[in-house]
Design a protein around this motif. Structure first.
Motif, short mmCIF file in Angstrom:
data_model
loop_
_atom_site.label_atom_id
_atom_site.label_comp_id
_atom_site.label_asym_id
_atom_site.label_seq_id
_atom_site.Cartn_x
_atom_site.Cartn_y
_atom_site.Cartn_z
N ARG A 1 4.60 -21.73 -25.80
CA ARG A 1 3.92 -20.58 -25.23
C ARG A 1 2.44 -20.86 -25.03
O ARG A 1 1.81 -21.56 -25.81
CB ARG A 1 4.11 -19.35 -26.12
N LYS A 2 1.90 -20.31 -23.94
CA LYS A 2 0.49 -20.47 -23.63
C LYS A 2 -0.37 -19.49 -24.43
O LYS A 2 -1.46 -19.85 -24.90
CB LYS A 2 0.28 -20.25 -22.12
N THR A 3 0.12 -18.26 -24.57
CA THR A 3 -0.64 -17.25 -25.29
C THR A 3 0.27 -16.14 -25.75
O THR A 3 1.38 -15.98 -25.23
CB THR A 3 -1.76 -16.67 -24.39
N GLY B 1 -4.10 -13.27 -29.38
CA GLY B 1 -4.36 -13.69 -30.75
C GLY B 1 -4.14 -15.19 -30.93
O GLY B 1 -4.82 -15.84 -31.73
N PHE B 2 -3.19 -15.74 -30.15
CA PHE B 2 -2.97 -17.19 -30.10
C PHE B 2 -3.16 -17.64 -28.67
O PHE B 2 -2.69 -16.99 -27.72
CB PHE B 2 -1.55 -17.55 -30.56
N ILE B 3 -3.84 -18.77 -28.50
CA ILE B 3 -4.05 -19.37 -27.18
C ILE B 3 -3.86 -20.87 -27.28
O ILE B 3 -4.35 -21.50 -28.23
CB ILE B 3 -5.46 -19.08 -26.63
N ARG B 4 -3.13 -21.44 -26.34
CA ARG B 4 -3.05 -22.89 -26.21
C ARG B 4 -4.03 -23.32 -25.13
O ARG B 4 -3.92 -22.93 -23.97
CB ARG B 4 -1.64 -23.32 -25.81
N LEU B 5 -5.03 -24.11 -25.52
CA LEU B 5 -6.05 -24.56 -24.58
C LEU B 5 -5.67 -25.94 -24.07
O LEU B 5 -5.52 -26.87 -24.86
CB LEU B 5 -7.42 -24.57 -25.28
N ASP B 6 -5.53 -26.07 -22.77
CA ASP B 6 -4.95 -27.26 -22.19
C ASP B 6 -5.96 -28.31 -21.73
O ASP B 6 -5.58 -29.43 -21.39
CB ASP B 6 -4.05 -26.88 -21.01
N ASN B 7 -7.23 -27.97 -21.70
CA ASN B 7 -8.24 -28.94 -21.30
C ASN B 7 -9.60 -28.48 -21.80
O ASN B 7 -9.76 -27.35 -22.29
CB ASN B 7 -8.25 -29.14 -19.77
#
Length: 271
Positions: free
Chosen positions: A203-205, A210-216
């Motif tokens: 999942r991205k967010t 509350g949760f975030i995946r930062l890709d760059n």
């Protein structure tokens, strides 16, 4: 400098693994030294990453910072702090952001001691250990420390707190992460690993971020700048509706939204 015996499990067949693969049937050993080594490495990695992203010459990235006024001492220092002073002991008004780092080895690797080479043998779904944000004990420890900072005294009310990891957040904590962000206790769980799986992705967010995946690094810098540019204020309490109504009525007499908000916060703090 770390030795293979400090970082890898050694199987009965002489192979070295970052984690025991699922289905491994041989005798298993335990590693006592790895957590502190990985902790030091990942904190250095985060510090160097933020150093490369922050353009403001008046901001500094400090590792293992102490903020005595917030209860952050040498017994449990802040992993990474962005501050206006380049020193280990800081005052609350010198701190811009506090980061707790919860990173670990995510993929499984096999180490060949003869050739000194690593071979990837699977992502975290294929091994027995749970890394980073997938570990409930690691998440609970981070939450506990962040709450301790937030409620120690009112001097922490303007400081964003972020928990950094390198894996997806376990499903059982997604709603909790969103609640903690909405309540203002923690401003987010950020994963800095764009591809934690060797096929597909996570999942991205979460719905409320509350949760975030930062890709760059561009995404990371954007979120950092957002925190720098926001004038955040944490507030909490339990009041009856009558008193809350009085606070709203008094605050509403101010001429601007900013002054109304400040008046309301001051009334809450005095209660």
């Amino acid at each position: 400098m770390a030795f293979p015996s400090q970082l890898f499990y050694k199987g009965e067949d002489g192979k070295y693994f970052a984690y025991w693969p699922k289905g491994y049937r041989g005798r298993k050993s335990t590693l006592q030294s790895r957590n502190s080594l990985i902790g030091k490495y990942t904190e250095n990695w985060v510090r160097n990453l933020f150093d490369s992203l922050i353009d403001d010459e008046e901001l500094f990235v400090v590792k293992q910072a102490k903020i005595p006024s917030l209860g952050i001492t040498s017994r449990s220092p802040a992993d990474i702090v962005i501050s206006t002073e380049d020193k280990k002991i800081l005052k609350p008004d010198e701190v811009k952001i506090i980061f707790e780092v919860k990173m670990s080895i995510v993929w499984n690797w096999q180490y060949d001691i003869n050739s000194d080479k690593l071979t990837e043998i699977g992502d975290y779904r294929t091994h027995q250990g749970k890394p980073s944000f997938t570990r409930s004990d690691s998440i609970l420890k981070a939450i506990g420390k962040c709450i301790d900072i937030r409620v120690f005294n009112r001097q922490s009310s303007k400081i964003p707190i972020i928990v950094l990891g390198n894996a997806p957040l376990s499903n059982g904590f997604c709603k909790k992460a969103d609640y903690l962000k909405s309540a203002g206790i923690i401003q987010g769980f950020w994963s800095l690993n764009p591809f934690p799986l060797n096929h597909g992705n996570t999942r991205k967010t979460t719905p409320k971020g509350g949760f975030i995946r930062l890709d760059n690094t561009s995404e990371l810098k954007k979120h950092l700048n957002c925190l720098f540019n926001q004038d955040l204020n944490f507030f909490s309490g339990m009041e009856n509706l009558k008193d809350l109504g009085k606070y709203v009525e008094v605050a509403n007499k101010e001429s601007t939204y900013e002054n109304k908000g400040l008046a309301f916060l001051n009334l809450i703090k005095r209660s």
